[in-house]
Design an enzyme around this catalytic site. Structure first.
Site, PDB file in Angstrom:
ATOM      1  N   CYS A 142       0.824  -1.209   0.000  1.00 48.64           N
ATOM      2  CA  CYS A 142       0.000   0.000   0.000  1.00 48.64           C
ATOM      3  C   CYS A 142       0.860   1.262   0.000  1.00 48.64           C
ATOM      4  O   CYS A 142       1.571   1.512  -0.955  1.00 48.64           O
ATOM      5  CB  CYS A 142      -1.006  -0.031   1.151  1.00 48.64           C
ATOM      6  SG  CYS A 142      -2.400   1.122   0.900  1.00 48.64           S
ATOM      7  N   HIS A 235      -4.301  -4.848  -0.141  1.00 44.67           N
ATOM      8  CA  HIS A 235      -4.128  -5.452   1.182  1.00 44.67           C
ATOM      9  C   HIS A 235      -4.614  -6.902   1.197  1.00 44.67           C
ATOM     10  O   HIS A 235      -5.613  -7.232   1.834  1.00 44.67           O
ATOM     11  CB  HIS A 235      -4.899  -4.656   2.229  1.00 44.67           C
ATOM     12  CG  HIS A 235      -4.282  -3.341   2.581  1.00 44.67           C
ATOM     13  ND1 HIS A 235      -3.180  -3.220   3.399  1.00 44.67           N
ATOM     14  CD2 HIS A 235      -4.619  -2.082   2.203  1.00 44.67           C
ATOM     15  CE1 HIS A 235      -2.860  -1.946   3.528  1.00 44.67           C
ATOM     16  NE2 HIS A 235      -3.719  -1.229   2.810  1.00 44.67           N
ATOM     17  N   GLU A 237      -3.447  -9.113   2.824  1.00 48.61           N
ATOM     18  CA  GLU A 237      -3.268  -9.635   4.189  1.00 48.61           C
ATOM     19  C   GLU A 237      -4.448  -9.339   5.103  1.00 48.61           C
ATOM     20  O   GLU A 237      -4.495  -9.857   6.244  1.00 48.61           O
ATOM     21  CB  GLU A 237      -1.994  -9.048   4.805  1.00 48.61           C
ATOM     22  CG  GLU A 237      -2.102  -7.635   5.376  1.00 48.61           C
ATOM     23  CD  GLU A 237      -2.075  -6.529   4.330  1.00 48.61           C
ATOM     24  OE1 GLU A 237      -2.073  -5.350   4.716  1.00 48.61           O
ATOM     25  OE2 GLU A 237      -2.035  -6.843   3.119  1.00 48.61           O
TER      26      GLU A 237
END
Length: 305
Positions: A142, A235, A237
Site C-alpha cells: 500500500c 491489502h 493480508e
C-alpha cells in the site's frame, strides 16, 4: 509454516484458536535447520492487528521463520501499548548490521502527505536503501509500495477523487511468474487508499514489470529487480472484518466514507462481509516466501548483497 516468534506475542494465542500452525521460540529451538529470517517494518497504527494478519499468512509452508518486528524510532505509536512496543519491537540501529532473507513493509495512513512531508521520511529512506543490499526480497504494501516506487524509481502518486475502498477484481498479467503459482486468472483483493500510481509512469521505468492490475482499482502488483522487490498497492493480508471495522470507525467519527465495494453481503453494512480474497492472499505470501525468498536466498545469510 512454523514461525519462531516470542511465545507471549498476542498473535500466538489468537492464531492458535484459528488452527494456524505457529511454533513459539521454545519449541523452534529444538529444530536443527536454518530458519528464514524475516523482518517486518510495521507502520500501521493498530500494530497488534497487523502483526496477526501477517503472521496468519506467513504460517502456510513447512519452512521455519524467525520473525523480527521493526519500528520507526522517530515516531511514537498512539494506538499500541508502549509496553508492547518495548517488548517486541526493535529500532533500526539494532538491526542495520544484520541481513534478512525477506522483509515486509506495511502501509501507513499518511497518503495525503507528500512523501517528503512525512515526519519520518528520512528514516524510511535509510531503511529502504539498507533493504536493497541487506534483504533478499522485500514486499512493499500500500503506502510503502507507493513510497518505494517513488524513492527507487521516481514514480509519482496521484490523489484519487474518491477513496478506493472495497474488494476488487484483478487480472493476472504474467501467468508464468512464480508469484502466481496456483492463482486463478481472475482474483480478488482488498484496497483502502486515497492515492494511486499509474501504469503509464511505471511503463517508462526499465526494470519494473506490472504483474497484475484491476479495471476498477488500477495497478496492483509491480515487480522490481527480478523479484527482489514487490510493490503491492492493496491489502491481501487483511482479515475478514478489517474493512468493516474501518468503515464503522470512520462513520462514528462523522467522516465521509462510502460503503466498501463488493464487500458486505448485498452491499448492506448490517450483513456480514463476503470473504473473496483469502485463498489468493495465502498463495501470494506462500509463493513469495518459497520462490523469491527460500529458493533465492543464500544459505550463508552474510552473503546477501
Amino acid at each position: 509454516m512454523p514461525l519462531n516468534i516470542p511465545s507471549n506475542l498476542p498473535a500466538v494465542d489468537a492464531l492458535k484458536k484459528e488452527n494456524i500452525f505457529v511454533k513459539d521460540s521454545e519449541s523452534a529451538a529444538n529444530q536443527d535447520i536454518r530458519p528464514l529470517k524475516i523482518i517486518v517494518l510495521n507502520l500501521m497504527p493498530l500494530k497488534i492487528t497487523t502483526e496477526t494478519d501477517l503472521i496468519r499468512l506467513l504460517s502456510n509452508t513447512p519452512l521455519q521463520i524467525e520473525l523480527d518486528l521493526l519500528k520507526i524510532k522517530s515516531h511514537t505509536s498512539k494506538n499500541t501499548p508502549m509496553e508492547h512496543m518495548m517488548t517486541f519491537y526493535k529500532d533500526f540501529d539494532t538491526v542495520k548490521k544484520q541481513r534478512y532473507d525477506g522483509m515486509i513493509i506495511t502501509g501507513a495512513p499518511i497518503e495525503n502527505y507528500e512523501f517528503e512531508e512525512v515526519t519520518y521520511w528520512n528514516e524510511i529512506v535509510e531503511i529502504f536503501d539498507w533493504a536493497k543490499t541487506h534483504v533478499t526480497s522485500t514486499l512493499y504494501i500500500c503506502w510503502a509500495a507507493q513510497a518505494g516506487l517513488y524513492h527507487y524509481y521516481g514514480v509519482p502518486k496521484y490523489p484519487l477523487p474518491q477513496k478506493k475502498f472495497g474488494v476488487f477484481k484483478h487480472k493476472v498479467l504474467d501467468s508464468k511468474n512464480p508469484i502466481f503459482r496456483g492463482f486463478d486468472d481472475i482474483f480478488y483483493a482488498p484496497h483502502s487508499r486515497h492515492t494511486e500510481v499509474k501504469r503509464a509512469d511505471i511503463e517508462k521505468v526499465s526494470g519494473l514489470k506490472i504483474l497484475s492490475e484491476s479495471e476498477e482499482a488500477g495497478v496492483y502488483i509491480v515487480q522490481g529487480r527480478n523479484g527482489r522487490e514487490f510493490f503491492i498497492t492493496g491489502h491481501s493480508e487483511y482479515a475478514p472484518n478489517t474493512l468493516k471495522d474501518e468503515y464503522f470507525r470512520d462513520k462514528e467519527k462523522g467522516l465521509e466514507i462510502q460503503i466498501p465495494c463488493n464487500y458486505f453481503e448485498d452491499d448492506d453494512p448490517q450483513k456480514k462481509p463476503v470473504v473473496r480474497w483469502r485463498s489468493h492472499g495465502n498463495l501470494l505470501f506462500t509463493n513469495w516466501l518459497n520462490y523469491f525468498v527460500y529458493q533465492k536466498t543464500p544459505y550463508n545469510i552474510s552473503h546477501i548483497r
